[in-house]
Design a protein around this motif. Structure first.
Motif, PDB file in Angstrom:
ATOM      1  N   CYS A  53      -5.835  12.139  -3.548  1.00 29.67           N
ATOM      2  CA  CYS A  53      -6.646  11.603  -2.440  1.00 29.67           C
ATOM      3  C   CYS A  53      -6.486  10.092  -2.350  1.00 29.67           C
ATOM      4  CB  CYS A  53      -8.112  11.967  -2.634  1.00 29.67           C
ATOM      5  SG  CYS A  53      -8.487  13.718  -2.424  1.00 29.67           S
ATOM      6  N   PHE A  54      -6.483   9.449  -3.499  1.00 34.08           N
ATOM      7  CA  PHE A  54      -6.290   8.001  -3.577  1.00 34.08           C
ATOM      8  C   PHE A  54      -4.932   7.627  -2.988  1.00 34.08           C
ATOM      9  CE2 PHE A  54      -5.297   4.302  -6.612  1.00 34.08           C
ATOM     10  CZ  PHE A  54      -5.948   3.373  -5.817  1.00 34.08           C
ATOM     11  N   ALA A  55      -3.896   8.388  -3.349  1.00 32.96           N
ATOM     12  CA  ALA A  55      -2.550   8.139  -2.845  1.00 32.96           C
ATOM     13  C   ALA A  55      -2.491   8.320  -1.330  1.00 32.96           C
ATOM     14  CB  ALA A  55      -1.550   9.075  -3.524  1.00 32.96           C
ATOM     15  N   PHE A  56      -3.165   9.356  -0.840  1.00 32.37           N
ATOM     16  CA  PHE A  56      -3.173   9.626   0.602  1.00 32.37           C
ATOM     17  C   PHE A  56      -3.816   8.472   1.371  1.00 32.37           C
ATOM     18  CE2 PHE A  56      -5.310  11.266   4.414  1.00 32.37           C
ATOM     19  CZ  PHE A  56      -4.224  11.822   5.081  1.00 32.37           C
ATOM     20  N   VAL A  57      -4.927   7.967   0.874  1.00 32.41           N
ATOM     21  CA  VAL A  57      -5.618   6.860   1.538  1.00 32.41           C
ATOM     22  C   VAL A  57      -4.746   5.610   1.547  1.00 32.41           C
ATOM     23  CG1 VAL A  57      -7.590   5.281   1.394  1.00 32.41           C
ATOM     24  CG2 VAL A  57      -7.932   7.739   1.032  1.00 32.41           C
ATOM     25  N   LEU A  73       0.826  -1.210   0.000  1.00 26.92           N
ATOM     26  CA  LEU A  73       0.000   0.000   0.000  1.00 26.92           C
ATOM     27  C   LEU A  73       0.861   1.260   0.000  1.00 26.92           C
ATOM     28  CD1 LEU A  73      -2.827  -1.046   2.500  1.00 26.92           C
ATOM     29  CD2 LEU A  73      -3.065  -0.656   0.039  1.00 26.92           C
ATOM     30  N   VAL A  74       1.951   1.254   0.762  1.00 21.31           N
ATOM     31  CA  VAL A  74       2.839   2.421   0.795  1.00 21.31           C
ATOM     32  C   VAL A  74       3.519   2.616  -0.560  1.00 21.31           C
ATOM     33  CG1 VAL A  74       4.914   3.430   1.839  1.00 21.31           C
ATOM     34  CG2 VAL A  74       3.242   2.255   3.280  1.00 21.31           C
ATOM     35  N   VAL A  75       3.982   1.516  -1.161  1.00 26.01           N
ATOM     36  CA  VAL A  75       4.608   1.598  -2.479  1.00 26.01           C
ATOM     37  C   VAL A  75       3.591   2.083  -3.508  1.00 26.01           C
ATOM     38  CG1 VAL A  75       5.691   0.271  -4.351  1.00 26.01           C
ATOM     39  CG2 VAL A  75       6.336  -0.169  -1.970  1.00 26.01           C
ATOM     40  N   ALA A  76       2.380   1.563  -3.434  1.00 31.85           N
ATOM     41  CA  ALA A  76       1.317   1.985  -4.360  1.00 31.85           C
ATOM     42  C   ALA A  76       1.052   3.475  -4.239  1.00 31.85           C
ATOM     43  CB  ALA A  76       0.038   1.195  -4.081  1.00 31.85           C
ATOM     44  N   SER A  77       1.037   3.988  -3.015  1.00 30.82           N
ATOM     45  CA  SER A  77       0.832   5.410  -2.789  1.00 30.82           C
ATOM     46  C   SER A  77       1.923   6.229  -3.470  1.00 30.82           C
ATOM     47  CB  SER A  77       0.831   5.702  -1.282  1.00 30.82           C
ATOM     48  OG  SER A  77       0.724   7.087  -1.045  1.00 30.82           O
TER      49      SER A  77
END
Length: 295
Positions: A87-91, A47-51
Motif C-alpha cells: 500500500c505504501f509503494a502504491f501511494v 517517489l517513483v523510485v522509492a515505490s
C-alpha cells in the motif's frame, strides 16, 4: 517506525537517482534553471523510485534473510507487514507519476514508467534470480532518472538524451559488480547469479574494465555533439582516468581481504564519479546547445 518506512525505500538508491536526475536536468537547462520545475521533477522521480524499491523489498523477502546486509530489513523482521508495504509503494508510485504527468511532459512520465516496470518486473521478479544478465537488464531502470531530468526540460528525446541513457546504463555495470565482489559471500549464499558468482571474479574485473572504457567513450559524445564545453571534456576524462586506473590495479594478485577492500574502493569511487559528473553539468554546458531531436 517512521525510520523503518524510510529504510524500506532504500535511501542510498534514492540519493543516487536524485543526483542523476539532477544531472540530466542541469544538462538540458543549459544554465537557465526553472527551480519549480526542478523541484517537481526531483520529487516525482524520487517517489517513483522509492515505490519501486519498496516493491523490491516485498519481492525479496525470501532471499533477504540469507544476506548479511539485508537480513534486518523491516519486512524480514516483520516490523512492517507486507500488505502495508505494498500500500505504501502504491501511494508513493501513484503520487510520483501524477506529479510527473501533470507538471512535466510525456517523455519524463514515460521514462519513469519504463524505469519502474523494468526494475520491478524484468529485474526484481525475473532476471535477478534467474539470469547472469540481471545487471544489464537492471541498468535500463538505473539509466531512466537522468533522462527524466533531461526530457523534463528539453521536451524531446534527442542525441544528448540518448547518450545520457546509454552512458548511465553502462556505468551501472562496474558500479554494481564492485558491490557484488565486495559482498560476494552474501550473493553466493542467497543464490543470486550475478556475474562474479555465476562466472568468476577475474572475468568480472575484465568486464568492468570494458564497461568503464565504453562509459567514457559514449559520454564524450556530449562534447563531440556540442552539448558540453571544454571544462566537461577535461574534468570528465580526468575522473574516468582514475576509475580506469582502479580497474587496472584490480588485476593485481591479491588475497581475499585485499580484493574485498579493492572492490569497496572501486564501488565507492563509482558513486563519487557519477555524483561529480551530474553536478558538473550545471556549469559544463555549451550554450546554445544543438538539441538534435530523435523523437
Amino acid at each position: 517506525m517512521l525510520k523503518q518506512y524510510i529504510f524500506l525505500t532504500k535511501p542510498g538508491i534514492l540519493f543516487g537517482n536524485f543526483v542523476t536526475t539532477l544531472g540530466g536536468f542541469f544538462l538540458a537547462a543549459q544554465g537557465s534553471v526553472n527551480i519549480l520545475l526542478l523541484l517537481l521533477t526531483l520529487i516525482g522521480t524520487t517517489l517513483v523510485v522509492a515505490s519501486g524499491c519498496v516493491v523490491n523489498n516485498f519481492i525479496d523477502q525470501d532471499i533477504d534473510p540469507k544476506m548479511q546486509r539485508t537480513k534486518n530489513r523491516a519486512l524480514v523482521t516483520k516490523v512492517i507487514q507486507p500488505s502495508i508495504a505494498l500500500c505504501f509503494a502504491f501511494v508513493l508510485g501513484s503520487l510520483g507519476l501524477a506529479i510527473l504527468w501533470y507538471f512535466t511532459n510525456i517523455y519524463a512520465f514515460g521514462f519513469a514508467v519504463l524505469g519502474f516496470v523494468v526494475y520491478v518486473f524484468f529485474y526484481s521478479l525475473w532476471s535477478k534470480r534467474t539470469s547472469i544478465h540481471q545487471t544489464v537488464i537492471g541498468s535500463i531502470s538505473g539509466a531512466c532518472p537522468p533522462v527524466i531530468g533531461y526530457t523534463a526540460v528539453a521536451h524531446q528525446f534527442d542525441i544528448a538524451a540518448l547518450l545520457v541513457f546509454l552512458a548511465y546504463g553502462l556505468w551501472q555495470m562496474p558500479h554494481s559488480w564492485g558491490i557484488a565482489i565486495y559482498r560476494f559471500d552474501d550473493y553466493k549464499r542467497a543464490g543470486i547469479p550475478i556475474l562474479p558468482v555465476a562466472r568468476s571474479i577475474a572475468r568480472t574485473k575484465l568486464e568492468c574494465l570494458i564497461y568503464v572504457i565504453l562509459f567514457t567513450a559514449v559520454l564524450n559524445g556530449l562534447y563531440c555533439f556540442h552539448y558540453t564545453n571544454i571544462f566537461f571534456l577535461i574534468t570528465f576524462n580526468a575522473l574516468c582516468a582514475y576509475w580506469l586506473y582502479l580497474s587496472i590495479i584490480g588485476f593485481k594478485k591479491m588475497d581475499k581481504e585485499c580484493e574485498k577492500n579493492w572492490a569497496k574502493r572501486y564501488f565507492l569511487y563509482s558513486v563519487i564519479l557519477i555524483t561529480a559528473l551530474s553536478i558538473s553539468f550545471s556549469f559544463s554546458y555549451q550554450s546554445p546547445a544543438p538539441f538534435l531531436p530523435i523523437f
